[in-house]
Scaffold this motif. Structure first.
Motif, PDB file in Angstrom:
ATOM      1  N   UNK A   8      -6.654 102.908 210.759  1.00  0.00           N
ATOM      2  CA  UNK A   8      -8.040 102.034 210.623  1.00  0.00           C
ATOM      3  C   UNK A   8      -8.193 102.283 212.131  1.00  0.00           C
ATOM      4  N   UNK A   9      -6.591 102.570 213.464  1.00  0.00           N
ATOM      5  CA  UNK A   9      -7.873 102.587 214.748  1.00  0.00           C
ATOM      6  C   UNK A   9      -7.125 103.955 215.687  1.00  0.00           C
ATOM      7  N   UNK A  13      -0.078 104.054 213.038  1.00  0.00           N
ATOM      8  CA  UNK A  13       0.118 104.408 211.627  1.00  0.00           C
ATOM      9  C   UNK A  13      -0.001 105.566 211.219  1.00  0.00           C
ATOM     10  N   UNK A  53      -3.987 106.323 203.554  1.00  0.00           N
ATOM     11  CA  UNK A  53      -3.460 105.825 202.847  1.00  0.00           C
ATOM     12  C   UNK A  53      -4.511 105.094 201.399  1.00  0.00           C
ATOM     13  N   UNK A  55      -5.710 103.057 200.188  1.00  0.00           N
ATOM     14  CA  UNK A  55      -6.609 102.064 201.248  1.00  0.00           C
ATOM     15  C   UNK A  55      -7.708 102.214 202.234  1.00  0.00           C
ATOM     16  N   UNK A  56      -7.501 103.634 202.794  1.00  0.00           N
ATOM     17  CA  UNK A  56      -8.796 104.277 203.683  1.00  0.00           C
ATOM     18  C   UNK A  56      -9.454 105.404 202.965  1.00  0.00           C
ATOM     19  N   UNK A  71       1.195 106.706 199.563  1.00  0.00           N
ATOM     20  CA  UNK A  71       1.166 105.314 199.931  1.00  0.00           C
ATOM     21  C   UNK A  71       2.248 104.598 200.395  1.00  0.00           C
ATOM     22  N   UNK A  72       3.514 105.776 200.726  1.00  0.00           N
ATOM     23  CA  UNK A  72       5.155 104.910 201.249  1.00  0.00           C
ATOM     24  C   UNK A  72       5.060 106.404 202.421  1.00  0.00           C
ATOM     25  N   UNK A  73       4.667 105.564 203.868  1.00  0.00           N
ATOM     26  CA  UNK A  73       4.170 106.695 204.647  1.00  0.00           C
ATOM     27  C   UNK A  73       6.157 106.930 204.984  1.00  0.00           C
ATOM     28  N   UNK A  74       7.196 106.685 204.536  1.00  0.00           N
ATOM     29  CA  UNK A  74       8.253 107.096 205.140  1.00  0.00           C
ATOM     30  C   UNK A  74       9.407 107.196 203.922  1.00  0.00           C
TER      31      UNK A  74
ATOM     32  N   UNK B  52      -5.315  95.753 205.099  1.00  0.00           N
ATOM     33  CA  UNK B  52      -4.083  95.856 204.972  1.00  0.00           C
ATOM     34  C   UNK B  52      -3.237  97.067 204.933  1.00  0.00           C
ATOM     35  N   UNK B  53      -4.587  98.104 205.657  1.00  0.00           N
ATOM     36  CA  UNK B  53      -3.623  99.960 205.460  1.00  0.00           C
ATOM     37  C   UNK B  53      -2.680  99.754 206.305  1.00  0.00           C
ATOM     38  N   UNK B  54      -1.748  99.241 207.367  1.00  0.00           N
ATOM     39  CA  UNK B  54      -0.271  99.047 207.745  1.00  0.00           C
ATOM     40  C   UNK B  54       0.502  98.523 207.044  1.00  0.00           C
ATOM     41  N   UNK B  56       2.968 100.325 205.653  1.00  0.00           N
ATOM     42  CA  UNK B  56       2.606 101.551 205.188  1.00  0.00           C
ATOM     43  C   UNK B  56       3.845 101.798 204.501  1.00  0.00           C
ATOM     44  N   UNK B  57       4.798 100.776 203.557  1.00  0.00           N
ATOM     45  CA  UNK B  57       5.467 101.272 202.813  1.00  0.00           C
ATOM     46  C   UNK B  57       5.904  99.737 201.988  1.00  0.00           C
ATOM     47  N   UNK B  62       3.591  97.116 209.686  1.00  0.00           N
ATOM     48  CA  UNK B  62       3.548  97.207 211.284  1.00  0.00           C
ATOM     49  C   UNK B  62       2.093  96.975 212.289  1.00  0.00           C
ATOM     50  N   UNK B  64      -0.961  96.296 214.513  1.00  0.00           N
ATOM     51  CA  UNK B  64      -0.852  96.421 216.399  1.00  0.00           C
ATOM     52  C   UNK B  64      -2.126  96.951 216.107  1.00  0.00           C
TER      53      UNK B  64
END
Lengths: 90, 149
Positions: A8-9, A13, A53, A55-56, A71-74, B52-54, B56-57, B62, B64
């Motif tokens: 988003x920014x 992320x 994601x 979402x975006x 979906x899961x960045x980690x 709510x894209x942040x 992340x898992x 997260x 910010x």
């Protein structure tokens, strides 16, 4: 190959995603230039792939780049798989 | 740079809404002078504007904002919620770990995100952070997390 990671920014992320995507690309052996940015910059940017994601992804529909959803960045397994599924064929 | 130091971790926190959870994570950064009040406000606005894209898992958010919204020092805080709360994310809801990220434009920002990514790439670390009941336990996980990879 040019890859964008998008949030988003474009500050937090997308940078986390970039780190893990770069790691995955290196492991798989794909050479790519990975840049992170916000969603509105990305929509007017040329690229081969955009990783973001669920979402975006909707707001990037119609972009010439192929959109890859993570979906899961980690979860390195998910990221590896998403890349293999979408990128190796090209 | 302040990465999950004792004073910016809070466990077993009760919140009423996702906004409340974001504010709590932001307030930890605020009380140590790491960000300005405008930054905490911007964290909340980013959620209202971009969704709510942040998250992340699974269980991890997260929140910010941008460095220009008022960051004094690159930092990451942690609020562990008493009860999981829904942020409206289709897949990763509900959230129990909220990492407040004070995003600076300095090189420290990158170092900080690398530390956070290394920590959270290991599912065992996430499990320990979810289970932790004392700040010492959290810090032990963080130290272990820094040694892997």
């Amino acid at each position: 190959m040019k890859v964008l990671t998008v949030c988003g920014l474009g500050q937090g992320t997308s940078l986390i995603l970039k780190m893990n995507v770069e790691q995955a690309l290196t492991d798989i052996g794909i050479r790519a230039d990975v840049e992170h940015m916000d969603v509105s910059t990305a929509s007017s940017m040329d690229a081969d792939y955009i990783i973001t994601s669920n979402e975006l992804a909707e707001s990037l529909q119609g972009h010439k780049a192929k959109i890859v959803i993570v979906n899961n960045y980690f979860d390195m397994d998910e990221i590896n798989e998403a890349i293999k599924e979408n990128m190796e064929a090209s | 740079m302040k990465f999950l130091e004792k004073t910016i971790i809070q466990l077993d926190v009760e919140v009423k809404s996702p906004e409340d959870a974001i504010m709590k994570a932001g307030q930890l950064l605020l009380k140590d002078g790491l960000v300005e009040p405008s930054y905490v406000e911007a964290m909340k606005q980013a959620y209202n504007k971009n969704g709510p894209y942040f998250v992340l898992a699974p269980q991890i958010a997260i929140p910010h904002a941008r460095p220009e919204d008022g960051v004094n020092e690159a930092a990451v805080s942690l609020v562990q919620l008493k009860e999981a709360i829904s942020f409206g994310h289709a897949i990763n809801d509900p959230v129990r770990l909220v990492f407040g990220l004070g995003a600076s434009s300095s090189a420290e920002h990158l170092t900080l995100l690398r530390k956070l990514t290394t920590l959270l790439n290991d599912p065992q670390n996430i499990e320990q952070l979810l289970q932790a009941t004392t700040i010492d336990e959290v810090q032990k996980t963080i130290r272990n997390g820094e040694m892997t990879r």
